[in-house]
Motif scaffolding. Sequence first.
Motif, PDB file in Angstrom:
ATOM      1  N   ALA A  87       0.832  -1.207   0.000  1.00  0.00           N
ATOM      2  CA  ALA A  87       0.000   0.000   0.000  1.00  0.00           C
ATOM      3  C   ALA A  87       0.865   1.255   0.000  1.00  0.00           C
ATOM      4  O   ALA A  87       0.576   2.222  -0.723  1.00  0.00           O
ATOM      5  CB  ALA A  87      -0.941  -0.009   1.205  1.00  0.00           C
ATOM      6  N   VAL A  88       1.947   1.258   0.786  1.00  0.00           N
ATOM      7  CA  VAL A  88       2.870   2.392   0.798  1.00  0.00           C
ATOM      8  C   VAL A  88       3.526   2.541  -0.567  1.00  0.00           C
ATOM      9  O   VAL A  88       3.567   3.635  -1.139  1.00  0.00           O
ATOM     10  CB  VAL A  88       3.942   2.237   1.899  1.00  0.00           C
ATOM     11  N   ARG A  89       4.018   1.420  -1.103  1.00  0.00           N
ATOM     12  CA  ARG A  89       4.737   1.466  -2.390  1.00  0.00           C
ATOM     13  C   ARG A  89       3.843   1.913  -3.545  1.00  0.00           C
ATOM     14  O   ARG A  89       4.343   2.415  -4.553  1.00  0.00           O
ATOM     15  CB  ARG A  89       5.365   0.111  -2.687  1.00  0.00           C
ATOM     16  N   SER A  90       2.551   1.725  -3.426  1.00  0.00           N
ATOM     17  CA  SER A  90       1.650   2.189  -4.486  1.00  0.00           C
ATOM     18  C   SER A  90       1.499   3.713  -4.466  1.00  0.00           C
ATOM     19  O   SER A  90       0.998   4.303  -5.435  1.00  0.00           O
ATOM     20  CB  SER A  90       0.272   1.524  -4.346  1.00  0.00           C
ATOM     21  N   GLU A  91       1.939   4.350  -3.375  1.00  0.00           N
ATOM     22  CA  GLU A  91       1.813   5.805  -3.231  1.00  0.00           C
ATOM     23  C   GLU A  91       3.138   6.561  -3.313  1.00  0.00           C
ATOM     24  O   GLU A  91       3.193   7.662  -3.856  1.00  0.00           O
ATOM     25  CB  GLU A  91       1.153   6.136  -1.880  1.00  0.00           C
ATOM     26  N   VAL A  92       4.193   5.990  -2.707  1.00  0.00           N
ATOM     27  CA  VAL A  92       5.500   6.667  -2.664  1.00  0.00           C
ATOM     28  C   VAL A  92       6.616   5.646  -2.861  1.00  0.00           C
ATOM     29  O   VAL A  92       6.422   4.449  -2.650  1.00  0.00           O
ATOM     30  CB  VAL A  92       5.729   7.413  -1.320  1.00  0.00           C
ATOM     31  N   ASP A  93       7.790   6.146  -3.233  1.00  0.00           N
ATOM     32  CA  ASP A  93       8.944   5.273  -3.411  1.00  0.00           C
ATOM     33  C   ASP A  93       9.639   4.952  -2.107  1.00  0.00           C
ATOM     34  O   ASP A  93      10.261   3.904  -1.970  1.00  0.00           O
ATOM     35  CB  ASP A  93       9.956   5.914  -4.373  1.00  0.00           C
ATOM     36  N   ASP A  94       9.562   5.876  -1.144  1.00  0.00           N
ATOM     37  CA  ASP A  94      10.318   5.688   0.085  1.00  0.00           C
ATOM     38  C   ASP A  94       9.635   6.395   1.248  1.00  0.00           C
ATOM     39  O   ASP A  94       8.833   7.311   1.046  1.00  0.00           O
ATOM     40  CB  ASP A  94      11.738   6.248  -0.088  1.00  0.00           C
ATOM     41  N   LEU A  95       9.983   5.945   2.438  1.00  0.00           N
ATOM     42  CA  LEU A  95       9.525   6.581   3.675  1.00  0.00           C
ATOM     43  C   LEU A  95      10.726   7.080   4.438  1.00  0.00           C
ATOM     44  O   LEU A  95      11.815   6.517   4.322  1.00  0.00           O
ATOM     45  CB  LEU A  95       8.814   5.557   4.573  1.00  0.00           C
ATOM     46  N   GLU A  96      10.522   8.095   5.279  1.00  0.00           N
ATOM     47  CA  GLU A  96      11.609   8.575   6.124  1.00  0.00           C
ATOM     48  C   GLU A  96      11.451   8.151   7.571  1.00  0.00           C
ATOM     49  O   GLU A  96      12.433   8.125   8.310  1.00  0.00           O
ATOM     50  CB  GLU A  96      11.742  10.092   6.018  1.00  0.00           C
ATOM     51  N   ALA A  97      10.227   7.838   7.996  1.00  0.00           N
ATOM     52  CA  ALA A  97      10.020   7.466   9.398  1.00  0.00           C
ATOM     53  C   ALA A  97       8.634   6.865   9.589  1.00  0.00           C
ATOM     54  O   ALA A  97       7.742   7.040   8.766  1.00  0.00           O
ATOM     55  CB  ALA A  97      10.172   8.684  10.311  1.00  0.00           C
ATOM     56  N   VAL A  98       8.496   6.166  10.717  1.00  0.00           N
ATOM     57  CA  VAL A  98       7.193   5.748  11.221  1.00  0.00           C
ATOM     58  C   VAL A  98       6.978   6.497  12.528  1.00  0.00           C
ATOM     59  O   VAL A  98       7.868   6.534  13.389  1.00  0.00           O
ATOM     60  CB  VAL A  98       7.120   4.227  11.474  1.00  0.00           C
ATOM     61  N   ILE A  99       5.815   7.102  12.670  1.00  0.00           N
ATOM     62  CA  ILE A  99       5.434   7.829  13.879  1.00  0.00           C
ATOM     63  C   ILE A  99       4.253   7.081  14.487  1.00  0.00           C
ATOM     64  O   ILE A  99       3.274   6.802  13.790  1.00  0.00           O
ATOM     65  CB  ILE A  99       5.020   9.284  13.544  1.00  0.00           C
ATOM     66  N   LEU A 100       4.330   6.765  15.780  1.00  0.00           N
ATOM     67  CA  LEU A 100       3.266   5.996  16.420  1.00  0.00           C
ATOM     68  C   LEU A 100       2.427   6.855  17.357  1.00  0.00           C
ATOM     69  O   LEU A 100       2.966   7.612  18.175  1.00  0.00           O
ATOM     70  CB  LEU A 100       3.871   4.843  17.231  1.00  0.00           C
ATOM     71  N   THR A 101       1.104   6.700  17.252  1.00  0.00           N
ATOM     72  CA  THR A 101       0.232   7.315  18.238  1.00  0.00           C
ATOM     73  C   THR A 101       0.288   6.534  19.539  1.00  0.00           C
ATOM     74  O   THR A 101       0.223   7.123  20.615  1.00  0.00           O
ATOM     75  CB  THR A 101      -1.233   7.406  17.750  1.00  0.00           C
ATOM     76  N   HIS A 102       0.390   5.199  19.446  1.00  0.00           N
ATOM     77  CA  HIS A 102       0.570   4.336  20.616  1.00  0.00           C
ATOM     78  C   HIS A 102       0.856   2.923  20.133  1.00  0.00           C
ATOM     79  O   HIS A 102       0.817   2.653  18.927  1.00  0.00           O
ATOM     80  CB  HIS A 102      -0.640   4.385  21.557  1.00  0.00           C
ATOM     81  N   THR A 103       1.132   2.027  21.054  1.00  0.00           N
ATOM     82  CA  THR A 103       1.654   0.717  20.664  1.00  0.00           C
ATOM     83  C   THR A 103       0.683  -0.445  20.898  1.00  0.00           C
ATOM     84  O   THR A 103       1.116  -1.576  21.091  1.00  0.00           O
ATOM     85  CB  THR A 103       2.982   0.429  21.397  1.00  0.00           C
ATOM     86  N   HIS A 104      -0.618  -0.204  20.830  1.00  0.00           N
ATOM     87  CA  HIS A 104      -1.545  -1.337  20.814  1.00  0.00           C
ATOM     88  C   HIS A 104      -1.319  -2.129  19.523  1.00  0.00           C
ATOM     89  O   HIS A 104      -0.983  -1.555  18.484  1.00  0.00           O
ATOM     90  CB  HIS A 104      -2.992  -0.877  20.905  1.00  0.00           C
ATOM     91  N   ARG A 105      -1.518  -3.430  19.601  1.00  0.00           N
ATOM     92  CA  ARG A 105      -1.196  -4.350  18.498  1.00  0.00           C
ATOM     93  C   ARG A 105      -1.821  -3.934  17.162  1.00  0.00           C
ATOM     94  O   ARG A 105      -1.183  -4.060  16.115  1.00  0.00           O
ATOM     95  CB  ARG A 105      -1.651  -5.766  18.888  1.00  0.00           C
ATOM     96  N   ASP A 106      -3.053  -3.462  17.179  1.00  0.00           N
ATOM     97  CA  ASP A 106      -3.699  -3.102  15.914  1.00  0.00           C
ATOM     98  C   ASP A 106      -3.039  -1.897  15.251  1.00  0.00           C
ATOM     99  O   ASP A 106      -3.230  -1.664  14.056  1.00  0.00           O
ATOM    100  CB  ASP A 106      -5.203  -2.881  16.095  1.00  0.00           C
ATOM    101  N   HIS A 107      -2.228  -1.148  15.986  1.00  0.00           N
ATOM    102  CA  HIS A 107      -1.519   0.011  15.435  1.00  0.00           C
ATOM    103  C   HIS A 107      -0.081  -0.318  15.037  1.00  0.00           C
ATOM    104  O   HIS A 107       0.526   0.452  14.288  1.00  0.00           O
ATOM    105  CB  HIS A 107      -1.517   1.164  16.442  1.00  0.00           C
ATOM    106  N   VAL A 108       0.469  -1.411  15.547  1.00  0.00           N
ATOM    107  CA  VAL A 108       1.886  -1.725  15.295  1.00  0.00           C
ATOM    108  C   VAL A 108       2.116  -3.131  14.737  1.00  0.00           C
ATOM    109  O   VAL A 108       3.260  -3.546  14.578  1.00  0.00           O
ATOM    110  CB  VAL A 108       2.747  -1.533  16.568  1.00  0.00           C
TER     111      VAL A 108
END
Length: 192
Positions: free
Chosen positions: A38-59
């Motif tokens: 899904a990411v690759r269909s939008e951009v070639d690269d990412l610079e970071a992942v930012i987390l709102t919190h670490t519940h399993r469904d988010h990470v």
Amino acid sequence: MITNLAGNVQAFTSNVFLVTGDRPVLVDTGANFDVVDAVRSEVDDLEAVILTHTHRDHVGNLEAVKDAFGVDTWGYDASIEGVDHAIADEETVRLGDHEYVALHTPGHKDDHLCFHSEAAGVLFAGDLIFQNGSFGRTDLEEGDRATLIESIDRVLERIDPELAEMHTGHGPSVTSEPSDHVELSAQMARQS
């Protein structure tokens, strides 16, 4: 631009927001679907992942994203597995083309962060606040209703009534008077 990569996913997952621009980042990685494609269909690269919190469904997809893009992960508590760097309360982080202030907002989970950009008129609310007065669960470990109410109040004091967009951890983003939804969440959390 902000795109919810999990918008049409039928599996149990959080929303996953790709913020493009000068610093392309993912806000949360979701779980139980192929977020890398899904990411690759939008951009070639990412610079970071930012987390709102670490519940399993988010990470749940965090390891796959880190492996695919070689990025570091930023969240409130760097002692939690998978979080490479801590973001302090009130610290400024760049998402896409704008600076966002990180707000430590516990109550749903101790490491919960919201991200607000006054210039962009955007709030990433994670699982603290949802549309139509809904708010984060407090029946899970680390959940606390009184603390959650304090966190919602803090966000309410911070945002401008002219807030343009609120992107939540689940459900649709709010683009019509989102500050009203935050205010309603504060009221509903007190009544429940």
